[in-house]
Structure formats: structure tokens, C-alpha cells
Design a protein around this motif. Structure first.
Motif, mmCIF file in Angstrom:
data_model
loop_
_atom_site.group_PDB
_atom_site.id
_atom_site.type_symbol
_atom_site.label_atom_id
_atom_site.label_comp_id
_atom_site.label_asym_id
_atom_site.label_seq_id
_atom_site.Cartn_x
_atom_site.Cartn_y
_atom_site.Cartn_z
ATOM 1 N N LEU A 1 0.713 -1.189 0.038
ATOM 2 C CA LEU A 1 -0.128 -0.043 0.103
ATOM 3 C C LEU A 1 0.890 1.214 0.111
ATOM 4 O O LEU A 1 1.839 1.198 0.720
ATOM 5 N N THR A 2 0.551 2.361 -0.875
ATOM 6 C CA THR A 2 1.574 3.286 -1.030
ATOM 7 C C THR A 2 0.646 4.691 -0.813
ATOM 8 O O THR A 2 -0.509 4.578 -1.237
ATOM 9 N N GLU B 1 -0.437 -1.371 -4.806
ATOM 10 C CA GLU B 1 0.464 -1.750 -5.701
ATOM 11 C C GLU B 1 0.790 -3.462 -5.853
ATOM 12 O O GLU B 1 1.849 -3.622 -6.199
ATOM 13 N N SER B 2 0.015 -3.997 -5.399
ATOM 14 C CA SER B 2 0.395 -5.471 -5.237
ATOM 15 C C SER B 2 -0.658 -6.277 -6.055
ATOM 16 O O SER B 2 -1.666 -5.787 -6.997
ATOM 17 N N ASN B 3 -0.584 -7.527 -6.062
ATOM 18 C CA ASN B 3 -1.585 -8.517 -6.926
ATOM 19 C C ASN B 3 -2.776 -8.958 -5.956
ATOM 20 O O ASN B 3 -3.323 -9.676 -6.736
ATOM 21 N N THR B 4 -2.855 -8.609 -4.759
ATOM 22 C CA THR B 4 -3.690 -9.225 -4.202
ATOM 23 C C THR B 4 -4.582 -8.053 -3.329
ATOM 24 O O THR B 4 -3.965 -6.790 -3.383
ATOM 25 N N PRO C 1 -6.545 -5.308 -6.556
ATOM 26 C CA PRO C 1 -5.159 -5.215 -7.054
ATOM 27 C C PRO C 1 -5.012 -3.833 -8.158
ATOM 28 O O PRO C 1 -5.856 -3.607 -8.823
ATOM 29 N N ASN C 2 -3.892 -3.146 -7.800
ATOM 30 C CA ASN C 2 -3.681 -1.823 -8.764
ATOM 31 C C ASN C 2 -4.830 -0.910 -8.384
ATOM 32 O O ASN C 2 -4.904 0.268 -9.318
#
Length: 122
Positions: free
Chosen positions: A23-24, A50-53, A80-81
Motif C-alpha cells: 500500500l502506498t 500496488e500488489s497483486n492481491t 489489485p492496482n
């Protein structure tokens, strides 16, 4: 046999590293500038998965009553995204410099993010 052991370790590493929950926050420090007493300032803060989950935002905790969370009253799931825009309002109540924080709790790799908000009330 040793080759298989290293191959298994390598594949496990790839699997777990691809499932990291990242998380950003667009800005970790926001300077509002000068405000007059009882003036309100709206702030938008972009939060990115910013992850795939999926990542769950569990709680938004401001450091004072002067920071109002406008659009996230319960948990929020970011796919995700996904990008989420947190909308807050700061209401200046007393004269002087202030340094407040907002803590964002989630089930990401880093369980909380801190956003610092600074301003001067004149």
C-alpha cells in the motif's frame, strides 16, 4: 535431491514475494500553509494498492477532532492496482502552528501508514 530442495525454496520465494500486499500513499507529509481561525481546508490523499492481491483499509485514525474523514467511515477493500482517494477536511480552531497526523491501518505488509499534516493558523 539437493537441486529439488533449492528449486522448491526458489519457487516458494517467488510465490510469496508476488503476494506481498503493498500500500502506498501519494504524500506522507502535507503542508497546508496559512489558514484563518475556523477556516476549512479540504485535502485529497491518494492511496494505491500496488500488489497483486486485495488490501483492506481497516481504519483511518486522525490525531484530533479538527481532521474530518469525509468518505471512509468503515473498512474499504482495494483490489489489485486500485487507487482510492481519501477526502479529509481540516478545520482550524485555534491560532498557532500545528502538526497533526492521520494513521491508516490496513492488512498490508506494513500494518499502518502515517500522514503528517502541518499548517499555521493566523
Amino acid at each position: 535431491m539437493k537441486k529439488y530442495k533449492y528449486l522448491t525454496i526458489f519457487i516458494s520465494f517467488l510465490f510469496f514475494s508476488c503476494n506481498e500486499k503493498i500500500l502506498t500513499i501519494e504524500k506522507n507529509e502535507i503542508n497546508i500553509g496559512k489558514l484563518r481561525t475556523n477556516e476549512k481546508k479540504e485535502i485529497n490523499i491518494q492511496i494505491n494498492n500496488e500488489s497483486n492481491t486485495s488490501i483492506n483499509i481497516l481504519k483511518i485514525q486522525p490525531s484530533c477532532k479538527c481532521i474530518i474523514n469525509n468518505n471512509l467511515k468503515t473498512t474499504k477493500t482495494l483490489k489489485p492496482n486500485d487507487v482510492f482517494e481519501l477526502k479529509i477536511t481540516y478545520k482550524s480552531e485555534e491560532k498557532g502552528d500545528f502538526n497533526e497526523t492521520i494513521v491508516i491501518y490496513s492488512d498490508s505488509e506494513k500494518p499502518f501508514e502515517i500522514i503528517k499534516i502541518k499548517s499555521s493558523v493566523i
